[in-house]
Design a protein around this motif. Structure first.
Motif, PDB file in Angstrom:
ATOM      1  N   VAL A  62     -28.946   3.548  25.787  1.00  0.00           N
ATOM      2  CA  VAL A  62     -28.705   2.794  27.022  1.00  0.00           C
ATOM      3  C   VAL A  62     -27.292   3.078  27.528  1.00  0.00           C
ATOM      4  O   VAL A  62     -26.309   2.904  26.801  1.00  0.00           O
ATOM      5  N   PHE A  63     -27.209   3.512  28.778  1.00  0.00           N
ATOM      6  CA  PHE A  63     -25.924   3.762  29.441  1.00  0.00           C
ATOM      7  C   PHE A  63     -25.667   2.639  30.439  1.00  0.00           C
ATOM      8  O   PHE A  63     -26.329   2.553  31.472  1.00  0.00           O
ATOM      9  N   ASN A  64     -24.721   1.780  30.116  1.00  0.00           N
ATOM     10  CA  ASN A  64     -24.347   0.735  31.075  1.00  0.00           C
ATOM     11  C   ASN A  64     -23.496   1.316  32.201  1.00  0.00           C
ATOM     12  O   ASN A  64     -23.726   1.070  33.378  1.00  0.00           O
ATOM     13  N   ASN A  65     -22.512   2.100  31.790  1.00  0.00           N
ATOM     14  CA  ASN A  65     -21.649   2.768  32.772  1.00  0.00           C
ATOM     15  C   ASN A  65     -20.858   3.838  32.020  1.00  0.00           C
ATOM     16  O   ASN A  65     -19.881   3.528  31.358  1.00  0.00           O
ATOM     17  N   TYR A  66     -21.318   5.078  32.141  1.00  0.00           N
ATOM     18  CA  TYR A  66     -20.683   6.146  31.353  1.00  0.00           C
ATOM     19  C   TYR A  66     -20.711   7.451  32.149  1.00  0.00           C
ATOM     20  O   TYR A  66     -21.679   7.734  32.862  1.00  0.00           O
ATOM     21  N   THR A  67     -19.654   8.245  31.962  1.00  0.00           N
ATOM     22  CA  THR A  67     -19.586   9.550  32.614  1.00  0.00           C
ATOM     23  C   THR A  67     -19.670  10.636  31.553  1.00  0.00           C
ATOM     24  O   THR A  67     -18.765  10.795  30.725  1.00  0.00           O
ATOM     25  N   LEU A  68     -20.787  11.358  31.552  1.00  0.00           N
ATOM     26  CA  LEU A  68     -20.927  12.488  30.644  1.00  0.00           C
ATOM     27  C   LEU A  68     -19.941  13.578  31.049  1.00  0.00           C
ATOM     28  O   LEU A  68     -19.803  13.895  32.227  1.00  0.00           O
ATOM     29  N   GLY A  69     -19.268  14.127  30.078  1.00  0.00           N
ATOM     30  CA  GLY A  69     -18.243  15.117  30.340  1.00  0.00           C
ATOM     31  C   GLY A  69     -16.849  14.538  30.233  1.00  0.00           C
ATOM     32  O   GLY A  69     -15.852  15.269  30.209  1.00  0.00           O
ATOM     33  N   SER A  70     -16.758  13.209  30.130  1.00  0.00           N
ATOM     34  CA  SER A  70     -15.451  12.563  29.995  1.00  0.00           C
ATOM     35  C   SER A  70     -14.958  12.597  28.549  1.00  0.00           C
ATOM     36  O   SER A  70     -13.772  12.372  28.297  1.00  0.00           O
ATOM     37  N   VAL A  98     -28.918   3.004  33.122  1.00  0.00           N
ATOM     38  CA  VAL A  98     -30.064   3.873  32.869  1.00  0.00           C
ATOM     39  C   VAL A  98     -30.216   4.045  31.358  1.00  0.00           C
ATOM     40  O   VAL A  98     -29.316   3.729  30.577  1.00  0.00           O
ATOM     41  N   ALA A  99     -31.358   4.567  30.956  1.00  0.00           N
ATOM     42  CA  ALA A  99     -31.607   4.823  29.538  1.00  0.00           C
ATOM     43  C   ALA A  99     -32.211   6.211  29.377  1.00  0.00           C
ATOM     44  O   ALA A  99     -32.989   6.669  30.217  1.00  0.00           O
ATOM     45  N   VAL A 100     -31.815   6.871  28.322  1.00  0.00           N
ATOM     46  CA  VAL A 100     -32.405   8.157  27.955  1.00  0.00           C
ATOM     47  C   VAL A 100     -33.320   7.914  26.763  1.00  0.00           C
ATOM     48  O   VAL A 100     -32.898   7.351  25.755  1.00  0.00           O
ATOM     49  N   VAL A 101     -34.563   8.325  26.885  1.00  0.00           N
ATOM     50  CA  VAL A 101     -35.566   8.064  25.850  1.00  0.00           C
ATOM     51  C   VAL A 101     -36.104   9.383  25.322  1.00  0.00           C
ATOM     52  O   VAL A 101     -36.455  10.276  26.106  1.00  0.00           O
ATOM     53  N   SER A 102     -36.144   9.516  24.014  1.00  0.00           N
ATOM     54  CA  SER A 102     -36.681  10.735  23.398  1.00  0.00           C
ATOM     55  C   SER A 102     -37.619  10.366  22.260  1.00  0.00           C
ATOM     56  O   SER A 102     -37.469   9.320  21.620  1.00  0.00           O
ATOM     57  N   GLN A 103     -38.607  11.199  22.017  1.00  0.00           N
ATOM     58  CA  GLN A 103     -39.539  11.009  20.910  1.00  0.00           C
ATOM     59  C   GLN A 103     -39.035  11.761  19.686  1.00  0.00           C
ATOM     60  O   GLN A 103     -38.707  12.945  19.775  1.00  0.00           O
ATOM     61  N   GLU A 104     -38.939  11.062  18.568  1.00  0.00           N
ATOM     62  CA  GLU A 104     -38.496  11.657  17.315  1.00  0.00           C
ATOM     63  C   GLU A 104     -39.706  11.780  16.394  1.00  0.00           C
ATOM     64  O   GLU A 104     -40.325  10.769  16.040  1.00  0.00           O
ATOM     65  N   VAL A 168     -36.175   2.450  18.685  1.00  0.00           N
ATOM     66  CA  VAL A 168     -34.838   2.160  18.191  1.00  0.00           C
ATOM     67  C   VAL A 168     -33.845   2.351  19.339  1.00  0.00           C
ATOM     68  O   VAL A 168     -33.776   3.430  19.931  1.00  0.00           O
ATOM     69  N   SER A 169     -33.075   1.312  19.640  1.00  0.00           N
ATOM     70  CA  SER A 169     -32.146   1.360  20.769  1.00  0.00           C
ATOM     71  C   SER A 169     -30.699   1.512  20.301  1.00  0.00           C
ATOM     72  O   SER A 169     -30.292   0.903  19.308  1.00  0.00           O
ATOM     73  N   PHE A 170     -29.956   2.333  21.019  1.00  0.00           N
ATOM     74  CA  PHE A 170     -28.519   2.513  20.798  1.00  0.00           C
ATOM     75  C   PHE A 170     -27.806   2.271  22.112  1.00  0.00           C
ATOM     76  O   PHE A 170     -28.338   2.586  23.182  1.00  0.00           O
ATOM     77  N   ASP A 171     -26.597   1.718  22.046  1.00  0.00           N
ATOM     78  CA  ASP A 171     -25.829   1.610  23.282  1.00  0.00           C
ATOM     79  C   ASP A 171     -24.809   2.755  23.360  1.00  0.00           C
ATOM     80  O   ASP A 171     -24.638   3.516  22.418  1.00  0.00           O
ATOM     81  N   GLN A 172     -24.136   2.862  24.479  1.00  0.00           N
ATOM     82  CA  GLN A 172     -23.263   4.007  24.739  1.00  0.00           C
ATOM     83  C   GLN A 172     -22.025   4.023  23.847  1.00  0.00           C
ATOM     84  O   GLN A 172     -21.331   5.041  23.782  1.00  0.00           O
ATOM     85  N   ASN A 173     -21.753   2.936  23.146  1.00  0.00           N
ATOM     86  CA  ASN A 173     -20.573   2.884  22.281  1.00  0.00           C
ATOM     87  C   ASN A 173     -20.867   3.223  20.824  1.00  0.00           C
ATOM     88  O   ASN A 173     -19.947   3.265  20.012  1.00  0.00           O
ATOM     89  N   ALA A 174     -22.132   3.457  20.516  1.00  0.00           N
ATOM     90  CA  ALA A 174     -22.494   3.774  19.132  1.00  0.00           C
ATOM     91  C   ALA A 174     -21.819   5.067  18.688  1.00  0.00           C
ATOM     92  O   ALA A 174     -21.541   5.962  19.497  1.00  0.00           O
ATOM     93  N   GLN A 175     -21.567   5.168  17.384  1.00  0.00           N
ATOM     94  CA  GLN A 175     -20.943   6.364  16.838  1.00  0.00           C
ATOM     95  C   GLN A 175     -21.892   7.163  15.946  1.00  0.00           C
ATOM     96  O   GLN A 175     -21.570   8.268  15.525  1.00  0.00           O
ATOM     97  N   ASP A 176     -23.043   6.611  15.653  1.00  0.00           N
ATOM     98  CA  ASP A 176     -24.032   7.293  14.813  1.00  0.00           C
ATOM     99  C   ASP A 176     -25.406   7.097  15.434  1.00  0.00           C
ATOM    100  O   ASP A 176     -25.889   5.975  15.553  1.00  0.00           O
ATOM    101  N   PHE A 177     -26.021   8.194  15.856  1.00  0.00           N
ATOM    102  CA  PHE A 177     -27.316   8.132  16.530  1.00  0.00           C
ATOM    103  C   PHE A 177     -28.442   8.676  15.652  1.00  0.00           C
ATOM    104  O   PHE A 177     -29.550   8.912  16.118  1.00  0.00           O
TER     105      PHE A 177
END
Length: 227
Positions: A62-70, A98-104, A168-177
């Protein structure tokens, strides 16, 4: 290489529920049955024991407010780098609410299940008999040692997570995905409260049948048979 003889494992009694005929066989020949994640058909085992979705999970970031590339969270950017497309080197992409969802999917593993909680309902559901493991550390050590001699390596071990729809949900501040789909089950199975060992073949070749003859008399020295 993961070693299972360490202080992270719970130092307590464990239980393995099964039908009396399988417990009798184990007592007589000291050969363990090691299943694999592709071999839990609900059509054969029923929906309480079987599980057609073993080794599958959904990862949601889940991305609350994040800039990829930063590079504000390098672990996050590494995680999404395989499917985040930038128009050119150094470009950035802003994501908000927004949220990015992937199948594992990871089913190519052997699995051995047990529990640390004695439960009469589960005992009955899985056949009525129980292998009582009185020294979990020693038991686990010998099972893994014999699996390694069969050219397998321990890829994960832990108590299963029981999550609705295996999402399984992770937020943008997680350090282990990282997640292990073989350790994630739907919440409807939560009463099983399983602890699992997962192994892969050393050459990562396909696993198409269970191991039916893992001879480990050393492990049974730490067990009792309750029919």
């Amino acid at each position: 290489m993961i070693t299972i003889n360490n202080s992270n494992l719970p130092p307590r009694r464990a239980y393995k529920f099964m039908e009396p005929k399988w417990l009798e066989k184990l007592k007589n020949d000291s050969k363990f049955f090691i299943n694999h994640l592709n071999n839990y058909p609900e059509s054969l085992l029923g929906k309480n024991v079987g599980d057609d979705l073993e080794g599958r999970a959904t990862k949601k970031i889940v991305f609350n407010n994040y800039t990829l590339g930063s590079l504000r969270n390098e672990a996050l950017e590494k995680e999404v780098s395989s499917y985040a497309v930038y128009s050119s080197p150094g470009s950035k992409m802003s994501l908000k609410n927004v949220a990015v969802v992937s199948q594992e999917i990871d089913m190519n593993q052997y699995v051995y299940c047990l529990t640390f909680d004695y439960n009469e309902e589960m005992r009955a559901e899985f056949g009525g008999s129980v292998l009582i493991i009185e020294d979990f550390h020693e038991f686990a050590y010998w099972i893994n040692r014999k699996m390694e001699k069969r050219n397998n390596y321990l890829s994960a071990f832990d108590t299963c997570q029981y999550i609705d729809s295996r999402k399984v949900s992770f937020d943008q501040n997680a350090q282990d995905f990282k997640l292990f789909p073989g350790l994630i089950k739907d919440s409807r199975y939560s009463k099983q409260n399983e602890f699992r060992f997962l192994w892969r073949k050393n050459d990562n070749s396909p696993i198409t049948k269970p191991i039916t003859d893992l001879y480990v008399p050393e492990a049974l020295k730490y067990c009792k048979f309750d029919f």
